[in-house]
Design an enzyme around this catalytic site. Sequence first.
Site, PDB file in Angstrom:
ATOM      1  N   ASP A 196      22.347  55.208  95.749  1.00 16.86           N
ATOM      2  CA  ASP A 196      22.972  54.400  96.797  1.00 16.86           C
ATOM      3  C   ASP A 196      22.280  54.748  98.109  1.00 16.86           C
ATOM      4  OD1 ASP A 196      24.456  53.257  98.786  1.00 16.86           O
ATOM      5  OD2 ASP A 196      26.412  53.785  97.949  1.00 16.86           O
ATOM      6  N   PHE A 217      30.882  58.410  99.227  1.00 14.28           N
ATOM      7  CA  PHE A 217      31.371  57.163  99.829  1.00 14.28           C
ATOM      8  C   PHE A 217      30.487  56.034  99.348  1.00 14.28           C
ATOM      9  CE2 PHE A 217      31.607  53.634 102.675  1.00 14.28           C
ATOM     10  CZ  PHE A 217      32.968  53.494 102.858  1.00 14.28           C
ATOM     11  N   LYS A 244      23.362  47.472 104.528  1.00 14.12           N
ATOM     12  CA  LYS A 244      23.306  47.805 105.954  1.00 14.12           C
ATOM     13  C   LYS A 244      22.040  47.281 106.649  1.00 14.12           C
ATOM     14  CE  LYS A 244      27.021  51.001 106.112  1.00 14.12           C
ATOM     15  NZ  LYS A 244      27.474  52.038 105.201  1.00 14.12           N
TER      16      LYS A 244
HETATM   17  C1  LIG Z   1      28.491  51.744 104.123  1.00  9.67           C
HETATM   18  C2  LIG Z   1      28.231  52.225 102.760  1.00  9.67           C
HETATM   19  C3  LIG Z   1      28.665  51.490 101.631  1.00  9.67           C
HETATM   20  C4  LIG Z   1      29.520  50.250 101.750  1.00  9.67           C
HETATM   21  O1  LIG Z   1      28.908  49.230 102.456  1.00  9.67           O
HETATM   22  P1  LIG Z   1      29.815  48.036 103.058  1.00  9.67           P
HETATM   23  O2  LIG Z   1      28.797  47.054 103.567  1.00  9.67           O
HETATM   24  O3  LIG Z   1      30.648  48.635 104.142  1.00  9.67           O
HETATM   25  O4  LIG Z   1      30.634  47.517 101.945  1.00  9.67           O
HETATM   26  C5  LIG Z   1      28.323  51.978 100.378  1.00  9.67           C
HETATM   27  N1  LIG Z   1      27.602  53.095 100.233  1.00  9.67           N
HETATM   28  C6  LIG Z   1      27.171  53.821 101.276  1.00  9.67           C
HETATM   29  C7  LIG Z   1      26.357  55.044 101.041  1.00  9.67           C
HETATM   30  C8  LIG Z   1      27.493  53.419 102.573  1.00  9.67           C
HETATM   31  O5  LIG Z   1      27.096  54.162 103.614  1.00  9.67           O
END
Ligand SMILES: *Cc1c(COP(=O)(O)O)cnc(C)c1O
Length: 397
Positions: free
Chosen positions: A225, A140, A254
């Site tokens: 990520d 994700f 985040k």
């Molecule tokens: C939440 C998340 C995203 C996307 O972030 P948004 O601010 O919702 O666009 C990308 N990668 C990971 C691992 C995430 O948990």
Amino acid sequence: MNTQELRALSEEHSAHNYHPLPIVIAEAEGAWVTDVEGKRYLDMLSAYSAVNFGHRHPRLVEAARRQLERVTLVSRAFDHDQFGPFAAELAELAGKEMVLPMNSGAEAVETALKTARKWGYEVKGVPADQANIVTFEGNFHGRTTTIVSFSTDPDARNSYGPFTPGFRTVPYGDAEALRAAVDENTVGVLIEPIQGEAGVNVPPSGFLTAVREICTARGALMIADEIQSGLGRTGTTFAVEHENVVPDVYILGKALGGGILPVSAVVADHDVLGVFKPGQHGSTFGGNPLACAVGREVIAMLRTGEFQERSRTLGAHLHARLGALPPEKVREVRGRGLWAGVELNGKARPVSERLMERGVLAKETHETTLRLAPPLVVSQQDLDWALDQLEAVLTEM
Ligand SMILES: *Cc1c(COP(=O)(O)O)cnc(C)c1O
């Protein structure tokens, strides 16, 4: 307006792209939220790690308030006095040289993908339009058209084609499959050090080390990520530290916004992020004064190590208690620090609904996984109380 009236308005006038628990929050402080009826709940989700420091942490609110009285937005057409310090401090936290700030996580992932491609063509020497990037099953990374192009989740992907080419996907945790997928045109390997949305999947020990070795051997960028796993969630500043691995590129988001506003960034060395020249990438709001002021306070809070330490010690306690849940109800518990995916022997939605009735907010991911990620400021007493509620719910079901 009461809960029902407010829920009806959302239902009628907002797209149904989420399935929220049926409460309406009015206020929050620390690890606790209060709904419009005045009922209190312990937040065991933390907005998917965006609220790592708890709701409205006084230091973060103060940093935002101070900046609100000064300047909030200038665009990148002009420099401002929070920008250079934010970039320098974030780069230092990650042990890198440069930062490219954006807003949402998905934008930062897009930025990292563009970075890898541009680096691939201009530095590595990949022939035009031949670059590939390797990703993992169950990933994700956000919701843009390009990012869902390499999602393996039908809900995230279906009906959004045609998709962006140039991605290959291999099983998460399978180093041999990765080795086979990487070729001379591979410019990057995009990896979550722990897969959050997939259900807090921790890769087999040694996997991140293998990814690092493969990337180094083939001259591809290792892109971590850490949007959900980073900034204290797993007991270290970055989840890659559990294997002492240093990626070429960090993607952050985040918690970088302190639970106040969206702040994201790509962090790497000059030989990677240096590929961008004026006009080649950007964002109106990326790196704005308010975002930088809050981000700087987040970085300062992480520098002390106290939040990482809380996540380590309370996380050990969390996992010890989850590990003692009855095996006929709980099949597996995964995670690190204050982060757990509880794999149930039945559907997780009714469990999160019953937890809500008992004053605990958690959320299912997919069908059978309950995800727990309390704010790192949660007290052990509150955490134990939430776990008592989970035990009670599992017993009565
Ligand atoms: C939440 C998340 C995203 C996307 O972030 P948004 O601010 O919702 O666009 C990308 N990668 C990971 C691992 C995430 O948990």
